[in-house]
Design a protein around this motif. Structure first.
Motif, PDB file in Angstrom:
ATOM      1  N   ARG A 196      39.762  43.206  50.232  1.00 51.69           N
ATOM      2  CA  ARG A 196      38.717  42.578  51.054  1.00 51.69           C
ATOM      3  C   ARG A 196      37.313  43.013  50.634  1.00 51.69           C
ATOM      4  N   ILE A 197      37.207  44.089  49.842  1.00 45.49           N
ATOM      5  CA  ILE A 197      35.894  44.555  49.414  1.00 45.49           C
ATOM      6  C   ILE A 197      35.308  43.557  48.427  1.00 45.49           C
ATOM      7  N   GLY A 198      34.011  43.257  48.575  1.00 41.78           N
ATOM      8  CA  GLY A 198      33.373  42.263  47.715  1.00 41.78           C
ATOM      9  C   GLY A 198      33.193  42.794  46.295  1.00 41.78           C
ATOM     10  N   GLY A 199      33.176  41.891  45.321  1.00 38.38           N
ATOM     11  CA  GLY A 199      32.861  42.267  43.940  1.00 38.38           C
ATOM     12  C   GLY A 199      34.057  42.724  43.143  1.00 38.38           C
ATOM     13  N   ILE A 200      35.247  42.676  43.738  1.00 37.08           N
ATOM     14  CA  ILE A 200      36.421  43.165  43.016  1.00 37.08           C
ATOM     15  C   ILE A 200      37.142  42.013  42.337  1.00 37.08           C
ATOM     16  N   LYS A 201      37.435  42.185  41.062  1.00 36.22           N
ATOM     17  CA  LYS A 201      38.075  41.137  40.268  1.00 36.22           C
ATOM     18  C   LYS A 201      39.589  41.214  40.430  1.00 36.22           C
ATOM     19  N   ILE A 248      46.224  53.295  42.057  1.00 40.44           N
ATOM     20  CA  ILE A 248      45.680  51.947  42.137  1.00 40.44           C
ATOM     21  C   ILE A 248      44.531  51.846  41.146  1.00 40.44           C
ATOM     22  N   THR A 249      44.527  50.743  40.418  1.00 40.48           N
ATOM     23  CA  THR A 249      43.361  50.530  39.565  1.00 40.48           C
ATOM     24  C   THR A 249      42.664  49.256  40.008  1.00 40.48           C
ATOM     25  N   VAL A 250      41.345  49.312  39.940  1.00 35.73           N
ATOM     26  CA  VAL A 250      40.532  48.200  40.410  1.00 35.73           C
ATOM     27  C   VAL A 250      39.571  47.823  39.292  1.00 35.73           C
ATOM     28  N   ARG A 251      39.467  46.539  39.047  1.00 42.20           N
ATOM     29  CA  ARG A 251      38.444  46.075  38.117  1.00 42.20           C
ATOM     30  C   ARG A 251      37.380  45.337  38.899  1.00 42.20           C
ATOM     31  N   VAL A 252      36.107  45.592  38.548  1.00 46.12           N
ATOM     32  CA  VAL A 252      35.026  44.945  39.285  1.00 46.12           C
ATOM     33  C   VAL A 252      34.388  43.890  38.385  1.00 46.12           C
ATOM     34  N   TYR A 253      33.642  42.973  39.017  1.00 46.06           N
ATOM     35  CA  TYR A 253      32.955  41.928  38.240  1.00 46.06           C
ATOM     36  C   TYR A 253      31.717  42.504  37.558  1.00 46.06           C
ATOM     37  N   ASN A 254      30.978  43.295  38.351  1.00 46.47           N
ATOM     38  CA  ASN A 254      29.689  43.757  37.863  1.00 46.47           C
ATOM     39  C   ASN A 254      29.701  45.276  37.675  1.00 46.47           C
ATOM     40  N   ILE A 255      29.522  45.718  36.431  1.00 44.43           N
ATOM     41  CA  ILE A 255      29.616  47.146  36.114  1.00 44.43           C
ATOM     42  C   ILE A 255      28.595  47.973  36.900  1.00 44.43           C
ATOM     43  N   GLU A 256      27.451  47.354  37.207  1.00 41.01           N
ATOM     44  CA  GLU A 256      26.413  48.101  37.928  1.00 41.01           C
ATOM     45  C   GLU A 256      26.853  48.492  39.339  1.00 41.01           C
TER      46      GLU A 256
END
Lengths: 398, 223
Positions: free
Chosen positions: A86-91, A216-224
C-alpha cells in the motif's frame, strides 16, 4: 645546485651496495603503503560498483543489525506484505522464506539451507549475476522442482548432484532442474550452499504454512525516494508487530556506508603495518648516513680545511639522504603499483571476484612525500654531526 | 704585515694531562715572504701552522691575518678565511679520491659560489700552471705522489689566496718531486704570494728566504 647534486650522486654511487640497500628499505616501506591502500580502494570500488546496480532495492529483514552481526527477531506475515504494497512509489514486492532442512541424496543426509521466493525476483537477484551451470531455472508453476547452488552439487554429498537427480528435502521428493555456476565472492555466501525452491514448495517443506516470510525485497520507482520509503516500511511493520525495532530495511546507500566504514578501518590497519615498515626504513637511512659520516670524517675535514662552511657540509649530506629517499619513494610507488596488481590478481582468483587496484594520484604523492620526510628527518642528525666536526681533527682522522 | 702572531699558546688535553704545544709564540710575517719553520717533531711547528691556517683555535694569544683578529671571527668567517685568504697544502695531499684532479681543484671555488664554467676554466689554468694539463681527468689514486701534491697546490690556489701554507709538503714524495714542488712554491713567491712551509729537511728549507726554528713550543732565535 646542479653541482652539489652531482657531488651527492657521486658520493652515493661510491657506496653502491649500501645506498641500494637503504633505497630498498624505503622503497619496500612505500610500496607496502601504496599497494595495500590501492588494493583496499580497488576492493571497495569493486564491491560498491556491483552494489550500486541495486540502487532501487530495499532489503527488509525481521531482525536487527548490530555491527557486523544480525539477530533474527521473528518473521514477516501476509499482513506485512499487504501493508507494504500500500506504500506509494513501490514497483514490486518480493517475499522470501528460508530455513534449514534435512536433505537426502542417495542415502546420505545433510542439513542444507533452503530458500524460496518469487521465481522472477530470485532470477533477477541470483540467476542473472551468477548464471546456471546446467539445466534451467524455476518456473512459477513448478512444484516438486529445485535448483541447487554449486557447492550443494559438488561438495555436500559424496557423489556430485546433476540435473534430473532426485533429492529428498525434509522427506519430500524433489527433482533437480538446474545447477548454479560457482558464484563470485559477493554472491558465494548467498548462492553456493543453498537450494532454491518456489515460494509454495518452500513453505510446504519448511512448515511455514502460515505464510511467514524471512526476507522481503522491495523495488521502488524512484531511486531518490528509496530512503524515505525504507523508513516508512520499517515503521509499518514495527506497528504490525508492536515492537520498536523489529524490522530492518536496508537500502544500498546504508549498505555502502557500512562497507566503506569497514574498509576505512581495514585501510587504517594496513597503513599502520606499512608505517612500521617505514620506521624501520628510516632507522636504516639514519644508520647509512651515520656510517657515511664516520667513513668520510677525513673527507669532511678536508672540505672544511679548504673553506667549506658548516652549512655547505650540512646541505651536502642532507641532499644525499633526500636523494636516497626521493629515489626510494619513486621506486616504492612503482613497486607498489606493480605489487598492488599482483596482489589483486591473486586475491581475485582466490575469492572469485574480479577487481583491479585503484591507484589514487594522491596516494602516490603522499608516498613520495612520506619518503622525503623520512629521509630528511633521519638524515638531519648525521648531517649536523658531520658539519660540526673540527677540521683539524677530522683531517687527522684516517 | 700580513700575519701577526701575539703571545700565542696552545694546550692539548690528553685525558687529564695537559700537554703544552705552543708557549708564548710571537711572530710577524710580511706580505711576499717565503718563510720556513724548522724543528724536530713535537716542537709545535704544525700546531702553529694549523692555527695560522685557521684550522685550529689557540688556547691563548691572538693571530691577525690580513688585519683581522681570528679570535673574533665566527665559524663561518673562519671558513671564509680558509677558503679565500689561505691555501693549505698537506703532507698527505688530502685530495678527495672520488673526484678527479679538475674537480678537486675546483672544489674551493664551488664552496665560494663561483659558476661552474668559470670554475672549470680556472681549475684548468691552475693545473696547467703546475704542469698537469695532461692529467686533469685522472683521479688522485691514478697519479704519483708528486703529481698529487701538485694538484693539491693548484687546489690551494683556487680562490687566489694571498697566503699559501705547506705542512711538510715534500714529506711524502721523492727528492726529485720534492724539488719540483719547492720550485713551484718559489715561483708563487716570486708572483707575490706569501709562502709558509714547515719542514725538518734543511735542503727544503734552503729554498726559503727566511728560516725560523722551534723547540718545545717556543721560537728559537732566527738565523
Amino acid at each position: 645546485m646542479i653541482d652539489i647534486i652531482l657531488m651527492a650522486y657521486r658520493d652515493l654511487s661510491e657506496r653502491k651496495a649500501r645506498t641500494i640497500l637503504t633505497l630498498l628499505g624505503i622503497a619496500v616501506g612505500i610500496a607496502a603503503i601504496v599497494s595495500l591502500v590501492s588494493v583496499g580502494y580497488g576492493m571497495q570500488e569493486a564491491i560498491t560498483g556491483e552494489l550500486t546496480v541495486f540502487a532501487d532495492l530495499i532489503s527488509v529483514m525481521p531482525g536487527k543489525l548490530a555491527g557486523m552481526s544480525y539477530v533474527e527477531l521473528g518473521s514477516f506475515t501476509d499482513r506485512d506484505i499487504r501493508d507494504i504494497r500500500r506504500i506509494g512509489g513501490i514497483k514490486e514486492v518480493t517475499a522470501m522464506t528460508h530455513g534449514a532442512a534435512e536433505v537426502e541424496y542417495r542415502n546420505e543426509r545433510k542439513p542444507v539451507f533452503v530458500l524460496g521466493g518469487d521465481t522472477d525476483a530470485l532470477s533477477s537477484f541470483y540467476v542473472e549475476p551468477v548464471g546456471l551451470d546446467e539445466g534451467r531455472w524455476l518456473r512459477e508453476n513448478d512444484y516438486r522442482v529445485c535448483v541447487i547452488g554449486n557447492r550443494v552439487a559438488t561438495e555436500f554429498f559424496d557423489e556430485p548432484v546433476h540435473v534430473n537427480d532426485k533429492l529428498r528435502i525434509n522427506g519430500e521428493k524433489f527433482i533437480v532442474a538446474g545447477v548454479f555456476k560457482k558464484a563470485s565472492m559477493l554472491y558465494a555466501m548467498d548462492v553456493d550452499p543453498h537450494i532454491f525452491l518456489t515460494l509454495r514448495a518452500a513453505k510446504d517443506v519448511l512448515g511455514n504454512e502460515k505464510a511467514k516470510y524471512k526476507y522481503i525485497t522491495v523495488r521502488v520507482y524512484n531511486i531518490e525516494e528509496v530512503d524515505e520509503i525504507a523508513d516508512e516500511l520499517e515503521e509499518r511493520i514495527n506497528d504490525n508487530h508492536g515492537l520498536d525495532e523489529f524490522a530492518t530495511a536496508m537500502t544500498m546507500g546504508s549498505m555502502l556506508e557500512r562497507i566503506s566504514s569497514v574498509f576505512s578501518i581495514l585501510r587504517g590497519v594496513l597503513v599502520g603495518i606499512a608505517a612500521i615498515a617505514l620506521v624501520v626504513a628510516s632507522i636504516g637511512i639514519m644508520n647509512t648516513m651515520l656510517m657515511a659520516v664516520m667513513e668520510r670524517t677525513h673527507e669532511i675535514g678536508v672540505m672544511k680545511a679548504i673553506g667549506a662552511k658548516n652549512s655547505d657540509v650540512l646541505s651536502l649530506f642532507l641532499l644525499e639522504s633526500c636523494m636516497v629517499s626521493l629515489i626510494g619513494g619513486v621506486a616504492g610507488c612503482i613497486l607498489g603499483v606493480i605489487l598492488a596488481r599482483v596482489v589483486s590478481l591473486v586475491v581475485s582468483s582466490a575469492l572469485g571476484m574480479e577487481f583491479v587496484p585503484t591507484v589514487k594520484v594522491g596516494v602516490l604523492f603522499a608516498g613520495v612525500g612520506v619518503a622525503m620526510c623520512v629521509g630528511v628527518l633521519s638524515g638531519f642528525y648525521p648531517a649536523r654531526k658531520a658539519s660540526k666536526m673540527s677540521p683539524v681533527e677530522a683531517v687527522r682522522y684516517g | 704585515m700580513i700575519i701577526r702572531v701575539e703571545y700565542l699558546s696552545k694546550v692539548y688535553r690528553m685525558g687529564k694531562v695537559e700537554v703544552p704545544a705552543l708557549r708564548d709564540v710571537n711572530l710577524e710575517i710580511e706580505e711576499g715572504e717565503f718563510l720556513a719553520i724548522m724543528g724536530p717533531s713535537g716542537s709545535g711547528k704544525s700546531t702553529l701552522l694549523n692555527i695560522i691556517g685557521c684550522l685550529d683555535k689557540p688556547t691563548g694569544g691572538r693571530v691577525f691575518i690580513d688585519g683581522a683578529n681570528t679570535a673574533s671571527l665566527s665559524e663561518n668567517e673562519l671558513a671564509e678565511v680558509r677558503r679565500d685568504k689561505v691555501g693549505f697544502v698537506f703532507q698527505q695531499f688530502n685530495l678527495i679520491h672520488s673526484l678527479n684532479a679538475l674537480e678537486n681543484v675546483s672544489l674551493p671555488m664551488f664552496f665560494a659560489g663561483v659558476s661552474r664554467g668559470e670554475r672549470l676554466k680556472r681549475a684548468e689554468e691552475l693545473l696547467a700552471k703546475v704542469g698537469l694539463r695532461e692529467r686533469m681527468h685522472h683521479k688522485p689514486l691514478e697519479l704519483s705522489g708528486g703529481q698529487q701534491q701538485r694538484v693539491a697546490i693548484a687546489r690551494a690556489l683556487a680562490n687566489n689566496p694571498k697566503i699559501v701554507i705547506g705542512d711538510e709538503p715534500t714529506g711524502n714524495v721523492d727528492t726529485e718531486a720534492g724539488n719540483v714542488i719547492m720550485g713551484i712554491l718559489g715561483d708563487l713567491n716570486r708572483e707575490g704570494k706569501t709562502i709558509i712551509v714547515v719542514t725538518h729537511d734543511p735542503v727544503i728549507a734552503a729554498h726559503a728566504k727566511r728560516v725560523i726554528r722551534m723547540r718545545d713550543g717556543r721560537l728559537l732565535d732566527e738565523e
